[in-house]
Design a protein around this motif. Structure first.
Motif, mmCIF file in Angstrom:
data_model
loop_
_atom_site.group_PDB
_atom_site.id
_atom_site.type_symbol
_atom_site.label_atom_id
_atom_site.label_comp_id
_atom_site.label_asym_id
_atom_site.label_seq_id
_atom_site.Cartn_x
_atom_site.Cartn_y
_atom_site.Cartn_z
ATOM 1 N N UNK A 1 0.552 -1.016 -0.056
ATOM 2 C CA UNK A 1 0.029 -0.462 -0.191
ATOM 3 C C UNK A 1 0.861 1.223 -0.038
ATOM 4 N N UNK A 2 2.198 1.146 1.261
ATOM 5 C CA UNK A 2 2.768 2.454 0.459
ATOM 6 C C UNK A 2 3.281 2.722 -0.428
ATOM 7 N N UNK A 3 4.501 1.320 -0.683
ATOM 8 C CA UNK A 3 4.593 2.107 -2.318
ATOM 9 C C UNK A 3 3.365 1.899 -3.070
ATOM 10 N N UNK B 1 2.814 6.060 -2.944
ATOM 11 C CA UNK B 1 4.040 6.492 -3.563
ATOM 12 C C UNK B 1 4.600 6.264 -5.000
ATOM 13 N N UNK B 2 4.741 5.860 -5.572
ATOM 14 C CA UNK B 2 4.495 5.861 -7.109
ATOM 15 C C UNK B 2 3.152 6.622 -7.792
ATOM 16 N N UNK B 3 2.883 6.603 -6.844
ATOM 17 C CA UNK B 3 0.550 6.782 -7.480
ATOM 18 C C UNK B 3 0.450 8.459 -7.357
ATOM 19 N N UNK B 4 2.167 9.003 -6.448
ATOM 20 C CA UNK B 4 1.288 10.142 -6.175
ATOM 21 C C UNK B 4 1.364 11.229 -6.523
ATOM 22 N N UNK B 5 2.133 11.669 -7.985
ATOM 23 C CA UNK B 5 2.143 12.793 -8.500
ATOM 24 C C UNK B 5 0.858 12.688 -9.566
ATOM 25 N N UNK B 6 0.369 10.606 -9.659
ATOM 26 C CA UNK B 6 -0.831 10.856 -10.060
ATOM 27 C C UNK B 6 -1.566 11.166 -9.481
ATOM 28 N N UNK C 1 -2.465 11.862 2.225
ATOM 29 C CA UNK C 1 -1.863 12.316 2.808
ATOM 30 C C UNK C 1 -0.564 13.067 1.571
ATOM 31 N N UNK C 2 0.354 11.744 0.638
ATOM 32 C CA UNK C 2 1.219 12.170 -0.403
ATOM 33 C C UNK C 2 1.041 12.740 -1.564
ATOM 34 N N UNK D 1 7.724 12.355 1.043
ATOM 35 C CA UNK D 1 7.892 11.298 0.236
ATOM 36 C C UNK D 1 8.812 9.822 1.397
ATOM 37 N N UNK D 2 9.877 11.091 1.275
ATOM 38 C CA UNK D 2 11.391 10.200 1.976
ATOM 39 C C UNK D 2 10.698 9.243 3.243
#
Length: 239
Positions: free
Chosen positions: A13-15, A18-23, A33-34, A41-42
């Motif tokens: 879920x966290x990964x 993280x990968x979809x934050x920009x989308x 939250x991201x 992100x770190x």
């Protein structure tokens, strides 16, 4: 077993977030939250890495065969996060990870036999169906951000049909798979799954016509998944 599965879910879920934050930021997902900037992100990257290490460490406290299944499920799910989410084989990680989960649970039990094929198959069918239904509410957002997995290639109607067929197949497998004749409860569960999906199909079409997010199929998946879990637990038979 519980801690292993929990840690793997945190990792995936966290990964994914993280990968979809920009989308997610592009489509205005303020619940993330991201995407909203409420979390760094770190921080999430470190948490996901720790959870991944914990998953492997916890799995290894069972036995090698069970740990192998848990690690396969984790790696497969992470491969969905990247790079398979936007490919024509996006359904495979769902089928593999869901199928590996009951195998891990059975193998982790002291003295348990090998997981029966019907159990793994039913879980894989459930996971594949969940993939198609899970994407339905996000078709518009995914189109804006370039996500084109198998459900997107089939379209909303094709994805609904795939979700319904796969989840009914999972229910039937759970009813007919265990040894002995099917029970009345099992047959009633199959009928209930069919009725639920007929209703969800019509509600989904109504949502599409109204321009609303088609969440009916996803909710139907959750309900049928609950039915399948009850079937599995109450059957009490593995071989």
């Amino acid at each position: 077993m519980v801690l292993t599965v929990a840690a793997s879910q945190f990792t995936v879920g966290w990964t994914n977030d993280l990968l979809d934050a920009d989308r997610d930021a592009t489509v205005g997902r303020t619940d993330k939250p991201l995407a909203s900037g409420a979390l760094g992100r770190r921080t999430v990257a470190v948490a996901a890495a720790v959870a991944a290490i914990a998953t492997v460490a916890l799995a290894l406290t069972t036995n090698p065969a069970a740990a192998f299944c848990a690690i396969v499920a984790l790696v497969s799910a992470l491969l969905y996060d990247w790079p398979l989410k936007s490919t024509a084989v996006s359904v495979l990680p769902y089928a593999i990870s869901f199928g590996a989960l009951p195998a891990f649970v059975v193998l982790a039990l002291p003295g348990a036999p090998a997981p029966p094929a019907w159990l793994v198959a039913a879980a894989a069918l459930l996971g594949a169906g969940a993939h198609f239904a899970n994407v339905l509410p996000d078709f518009a957002d995914d189109a804006r951000t370039g996500v084109r997995g198998l459900p997107h290639r089939l379209g909303p109607a094709g994805s609904r049909a795939a979700a319904v067929g796969l989840l009914i197949a999972a229910t039937v497998t759970l009813v007919l798979g265990p040894p002995g004749p099917p029970t009345g409860v099992g047959l009633a569960a199959v009928v209930a799954a069919v009725v639920i999906f007929i209703l969800a199909w019509h509600l989904g079409r109504a949502d599409e016509r109204a321009g609303a997010r088609p969440v009916a199929a996803f909710r139907a998946v959750l309900l049928v998944a609950l039915i399948d879990v009850v079937l599995l637990v109450t059957s009490g038979r593995l071989v």
